[in-house]
Design an enzyme around this catalytic site. Structure first.
Site, PDB file in Angstrom:
ATOM      1  N   ASP A 159       0.817  -1.214   0.000  1.00 44.29           N
ATOM      2  CA  ASP A 159       0.000   0.000   0.000  1.00 44.29           C
ATOM      3  C   ASP A 159       0.852   1.266   0.000  1.00 44.29           C
ATOM      4  O   ASP A 159       1.995   1.262   0.467  1.00 44.29           O
ATOM      5  CB  ASP A 159      -0.879   0.055   1.262  1.00 44.29           C
ATOM      6  CG  ASP A 159      -2.020  -0.941   1.248  1.00 44.29           C
ATOM      7  OD1 ASP A 159      -2.079  -1.778   0.335  1.00 44.29           O
ATOM      8  OD2 ASP A 159      -2.852  -0.867   2.177  1.00 44.29           O
ATOM      9  N   HIS A 201       3.566  -2.361   3.074  1.00 41.95           N
ATOM     10  CA  HIS A 201       3.558  -1.008   2.520  1.00 41.95           C
ATOM     11  C   HIS A 201       4.846  -0.738   1.752  1.00 41.95           C
ATOM     12  O   HIS A 201       5.930  -1.147   2.170  1.00 41.95           O
ATOM     13  CB  HIS A 201       3.406   0.034   3.635  1.00 41.95           C
ATOM     14  CG  HIS A 201       2.090  -0.034   4.341  1.00 41.95           C
ATOM     15  ND1 HIS A 201       1.813  -0.979   5.312  1.00 41.95           N
ATOM     16  CD2 HIS A 201       0.964   0.722   4.210  1.00 41.95           C
ATOM     17  CE1 HIS A 201       0.572  -0.803   5.745  1.00 41.95           C
ATOM     18  NE2 HIS A 201       0.047   0.214   5.101  1.00 41.95           N
TER      19      HIS A 201
END
Length: 267
Positions: A74, A223
Site C-alpha cells: 500500500d 507497505h
C-alpha cells in the site's frame, strides 16, 4: 443524486449474502494477526463481519485452501517500490500494488515499471483519508474515481480492485463501490510494518509475523510508501524463499480470487 448505483449495490450484496457457500470454499474469512490498541485501526470483528455480509465483493483472503499467497503493498509508488521491484524480480514473484492516485501523479514512471513487470495495480484512494463520513461524491469523485482517471491517463489501466485506507468503510460505501464493479480487498495477515518500521530488527519482526500466521490463500498487507519501508523490502527478500520451501506459490490478488484485474479502459 442518482441513487441507482447504491440500490444495485445493495441488491448485489443481499444476493451474495443469501447464496449458499459452496462445500469447497472456506465458510468464514478471518484476520490471523492481532490488533494494536491506540492506533485507530479498524476492529478485526468489523473486518470479519463485513467479509461475511459481502462475500464475493469484500475479501480478507482467498476463499479456497490452495497453497497460494498474495503479497500486497500500500501507499506507493515511492523509492521503496523500486527496491521492491528488484527483490520481486530476483525471486520471479508477482505482487499487487495498491497505489495512491496522488503518488502516481508524483511518480508515474515507477508505477509504469511495476505494471510493465507484470504486477497488478490496484486503487488505494487518491490521498488516503478515513472514508467513513465522506459523501458518495467525495468517496468516488474525490477519491477512488479521481484515482481511476489518473491510472487511466498515466498507466492506461482502470483497476477493478481497491483497498479502503486503514480498512474503514461503511456498508453503504461498499454497496456504491460494488455497483461500480469494484472488488474490495482487505487482508488476513497484517505485518504491521507501519508500526514496526522505526524499530531495529524490523525485517525480522515482519518475517516472523508472516511465518507464524501464514495459511492457504493468505492476503498479506505490507507497505511500499508512507514512511521508512526498508525493513519491508528486506523482509520480503527473506520471506519469499522461506514460503516457497513450504510449498507456497505467489500470485496476484486477482488470480487468487479469480477476477479481472482491470475494467475496460472506456469505463
Amino acid at each position: 443524486m442518482n441513487i441507482l448505483p447504491c440500490v444495485l449495490g445493495l441488491l448485489l450484496s443481499a444476493m451474495v449474502h443469501a447464496a449458499p457457500i459452496p462445500a469447497d470454499e472456506k465458510p468464514v474469512q478471518k484476520v490471523r494477526t492481532g490488533f494494536i490498541e491506540g492506533w485507530n485501526q479498524v476492529p478485526l470483528k468489523r473486518l470479519e463481519d463485513q467479509a461475511a455480509r459481502y462475500r464475493g465483493t469484500y475479501y480478507l483472503e482467498g476463499l479456497h485452501n490452495t497453497r497460494r499467497i498474495a503479497l500486497t503493498f500500500d501507499d506507493g509508488p515511492s523509492s521503496y517500490t523500486t527496491a521492491l521491484l528488484k527483490v520481486l524480480d530476483k525471486h520471479q514473484v508477482k505482487a499487487t500494488f495498491f497505489f495512491l492516485g496522488a503518488q502516481v501523479e508524483t511518480a508515474p514512471e515507477t508505477a509504469r515499471a511495476a505494471l510493465k513487470a507484470g504486477h497488478t495495480i490496484a486503487n488505494h484512494s487518491y490521498d488516503h483519508p478515513y472514508l467513513t463520513g465522506l459523501t458518495p461524491a467525495q468517496l468516488w469523485d474525490g477519491q477512488f474515481g479521481r484515482s481511476q482517471r489518473i491510472f487511466k491517463e498515466k498507466l492506461g489501466v482502470v483497476p477493478a480492485l481497491l483497498r479502503p485506507p486503514y480498512g474503514f468503510i461503511d456498508d453503504s460505501q461498499i454497496a456504491l463501490l460494488a455497483a461500480r464493479r469494484q472488488k474490495l480487498i482487505l487482508w488476513s495477515i497484517d505485518t504491521q510494518d507501519w508500526y514496526v518500521a522505526q524499530r531495529l530488527g524490523a525485517a525480522n519482526a515482519l518475517y516472523n509475523t508472516v511465518m507464524n500466521t501464514v495459511h492457504p490463500e493468505a492476503i498479506v498487507l505490507m507497505h511500499d510508501g508512507g514512511g521508512n519501508r526498508a525493513g519491508t523490502v528486506e523482509a520480503v527478500d527473506m520471506l519469499i524463499p522461506a514460503l516457497k520451501k513450504q510449498g507456497y506459490d505467489f500470485v496476484t490478488v486477482d488470480r487468487l480470487i479469480g477476477t479481472p484485474a482491470y475494467l475496460a479502459t472506456t469505463q
